[in-house]
Design a protein around this motif. Structure first.
Motif, PDB file in Angstrom:
ATOM      1  N   GLU A 199      46.150  63.915  38.395  1.00  0.00           N
ATOM      2  CA  GLU A 199      46.925  64.620  38.190  1.00  0.00           C
ATOM      3  C   GLU A 199      47.753  63.150  39.204  1.00  0.00           C
ATOM      4  O   GLU A 199      49.218  63.300  38.531  1.00  0.00           O
ATOM      5  N   ALA A 200      47.102  62.865  39.861  1.00  0.00           N
ATOM      6  CA  ALA A 200      48.101  61.816  40.693  1.00  0.00           C
ATOM      7  C   ALA A 200      48.247  60.483  40.009  1.00  0.00           C
ATOM      8  O   ALA A 200      48.865  59.714  40.539  1.00  0.00           O
ATOM      9  N   PHE A 257      43.142  66.574  40.992  1.00  0.00           N
ATOM     10  CA  PHE A 257      43.668  66.035  41.689  1.00  0.00           C
ATOM     11  C   PHE A 257      44.169  64.409  41.520  1.00  0.00           C
ATOM     12  O   PHE A 257      45.159  64.470  42.110  1.00  0.00           O
ATOM     13  N   LEU A 290      44.275  66.501  48.800  1.00  0.00           N
ATOM     14  CA  LEU A 290      44.864  66.343  47.755  1.00  0.00           C
ATOM     15  C   LEU A 290      45.710  67.810  47.064  1.00  0.00           C
ATOM     16  O   LEU A 290      46.570  67.764  46.544  1.00  0.00           O
ATOM     17  N   LYS A 291      45.391  69.123  47.216  1.00  0.00           N
ATOM     18  CA  LYS A 291      45.164  70.107  47.081  1.00  0.00           C
ATOM     19  C   LYS A 291      46.947  70.417  47.569  1.00  0.00           C
ATOM     20  O   LYS A 291      47.666  71.068  47.222  1.00  0.00           O
ATOM     21  N   SER A 340      49.012  60.226  47.533  1.00  0.00           N
ATOM     22  CA  SER A 340      48.838  61.181  46.182  1.00  0.00           C
ATOM     23  C   SER A 340      50.082  61.349  45.729  1.00  0.00           C
ATOM     24  O   SER A 340      51.023  61.850  45.312  1.00  0.00           O
ATOM     25  N   LEU A 347      52.767  60.956  43.037  1.00  0.00           N
ATOM     26  CA  LEU A 347      53.315  62.033  42.697  1.00  0.00           C
ATOM     27  C   LEU A 347      54.954  61.674  42.569  1.00  0.00           C
ATOM     28  O   LEU A 347      55.916  61.769  41.385  1.00  0.00           O
ATOM     29  N   SER A 349      45.923  61.836  51.394  1.00  0.00           N
ATOM     30  CA  SER A 349      47.296  63.024  50.817  1.00  0.00           C
ATOM     31  C   SER A 349      48.087  62.198  50.764  1.00  0.00           C
ATOM     32  O   SER A 349      49.044  62.313  49.933  1.00  0.00           O
ATOM     33  N   SER A 382      49.058  68.393  48.950  1.00  0.00           N
ATOM     34  CA  SER A 382      50.081  67.204  48.270  1.00  0.00           C
ATOM     35  C   SER A 382      50.873  68.129  46.781  1.00  0.00           C
ATOM     36  O   SER A 382      51.722  67.496  46.105  1.00  0.00           O
ATOM     37  N   SER A 383      49.536  67.965  45.652  1.00  0.00           N
ATOM     38  CA  SER A 383      49.711  68.248  43.835  1.00  0.00           C
ATOM     39  C   SER A 383      50.930  70.043  44.308  1.00  0.00           C
ATOM     40  O   SER A 383      51.440  69.889  43.371  1.00  0.00           O
TER      41      SER A 383
END
Length: 445
Positions: free
Chosen positions: A56-57, A53, A333-334, A17, A21, A14, A336-337
């Motif tokens: 995405e990062a 995720f 990870l979610k 990532s 981001l 977390s 952080s997203s």
């Protein structure tokens, strides 16, 4: 006083990532990590949802490039074993959109890869630095930190993210912890040379591409995980409530259970438990337990809130449920997203409702995982998993949830998951034809 845009406590998935981001958006990011990487961690079985995720990062490609070097094992599903019962779920046969495959990874190397990539993007990671105090009463939080030479310094950030995992730095320092409503459970685990690859013909039901979850034949509250890696080794562990372990504990002369949880005694305890499950014992007959066993107890955790105006908790620092469905890294990870776009808004001077925009959306998926964890231990989800009364539509919905798509609101099992799961378990127990009865599951009646 040092200054930065964002301080992140912890360089696990977390933290790395979130840092990656934030660097995409051009912010200065300082990560404070108490340990030195690579370091051991459990949670080796990723879920396909996490691939979204990671990509995405900007972290997916660096993992893919090291799959062979670190023997990350291709994973496409989950297998379940209970006595003579077998059940398999293929994650590519799911209802949700998105990847259906992922890897089973050694977390020491996996986490280090993510942290190194975050550094490549310009993140400063300070290893061996421990947060000892924090003041969030100011608009910009101030942290007191101790480095590896025992020197203290202070750093001020425009926003603070806690990605400290089981360290739970902010919950402890800010008195945010509250008891989990899960029973206290213990896990005993290690990495082993599993010996299965040389005896594949003897166990045709075993698939290295799937995590194997085995229900203890005599006590269905207890279960084992077997997470194979690509080099003939595996993560192997058992989870149960304390009274289960007490049955196998060595006794003193008065008949009382001895403390069997010293490092040199864990292996013997684990072996006694394993010997009591014939199917798994046969599968692991050639395993070499060549690494010291470890234990965690009372790992489930919760907090009063996940965020305020100038800080937020990510991943396990906020809430950890249970390892049974490998949800930890996916939730991390979610989180952080979800959090980073809101941090971006704060740093640009915009108002953010952290309850409505972060905590409620994140907890929606966590509550879906929670429903399945609770139903696993109560036996309802076990009855579903091992039932032969499942049509293809039901299997696809379950496969989606097992693959980590707990935030997929198009899945009927997402809404009121606990009630719908109870309905499905009842249908499975009664052997009802689920074609005509599928609407009962959709309606949760």
């Amino acid at each position: 006083m040092q200054n930065t845009d964002v301080v992140i406590i912890g360089a696990g998935p977390s933290g790395s990532s979130a840092a990656a981001l934030l660097r995409q958006k051009g912010y200065q990011v300082t990560v404070l990590e108490r340990q030195y990487f690579p370091r051991f961690s459990i949670g080796e079985s990723l879920l396909p949802q996490s691939m979204v995720f990671l990509e995405e990062a900007g972290l997916l490609e660096c993992v893919r490039e090291h799959v062979e070097q670190y023997a990350f094992q291709f994973k496409d599903g989950a297998a379940f074993l209970r006595g003579q019962q077998r059940s398999f779920y293929d994650f590519t046969q799911k209802s949700a959109e998105g990847p259906g495959t992922t890897w089973q990874v050694r977390r020491a190397q996996f986490d280090h890869l993510l942290a190194q990539q975050a550094e490549h993007y310009g993140t400063e990671i300070r290893y061996g630095h421990t947060v000892t105090a924090v003041d969030v009463t100011l608009k910009q939080p101030i942290l007191t930190v101790q480095d590896e030479q025992q020197n203290s310094y202070q750093i001020q950030a425009k926003f603070l993210l806690d990605a400290s995992g089981f360290g739970r730095v902010l919950p402890k320092l800010l008195d945010l912890e509250r008891p989990s409503d899960f029973p206290v459970r213990r896990a005993i685990f290690s990495h082993v040379e599993d010996g299965i690859t040389h005896h594949q013909a003897s166990h045709p039901e075993f698939d290295r591409n799937k995590i194997l979850i085995t229900v203890h034949e005599k006590d269905h509250r207890a279960w084992y995980w077997l997470i194979p890696f690509a080099d003939g080794r595996a993560s192997f562990g058992v989870v149960a409530e304390q009274d289960f372990f007490d049955q196998y504990a060595l006794k003193d002369p008065d008949g009382q259970s001895k403390d069997t949880y010293e490092a040199d005694q864990l292996a013997a305890l684990f072996q006694r438990i394993l010997a009591d499950d014939p199917s798994l014992s046969a599968l692991m007959a050639n395993a070499k337990f060549d690494t010291p066993m470890r234990t965690l107890v009372g790992y489930s955790a919760d907090v009063k809130h996940l965020a305020q105006d100038n800080y937020a908790l990510l991943g396990n620092a906020g809430e950890f449920l249970d390892p049974v469905f490998s949800s930890g890294v996916t939730i991390a990870l979610k989180s952080s997203s979800l959090a980073v776009p809101l941090v971006d808004q704060v740093l640009q001077g915009h108002a953010v409702d952290w309850q409505q925009q972060y905590e409620i959306p994140l907890r929606k998926g966590i509550e879906v995982f929670r429903a399945y964890v609770e139903a696993w231990y109560s036996g309802e989800f076990q009855d579903v998993v091992f039932s032969s009364q499942q049509n293809a539509q039901i299997r696809r919905m379950i496969a989606s949830l097992l693959a980590g798509y707990a935030w997929d609101e198009t899945n009927p099992m997402h809404k009121n998951a606990k009630k719908r799961l109870a309905t499905l378990a009842e249908l499975c127990r009664e052997g009802v034809n689920q074609g005509p009865s599928i609407e009962m599951v959709y309606e949760g009646t």
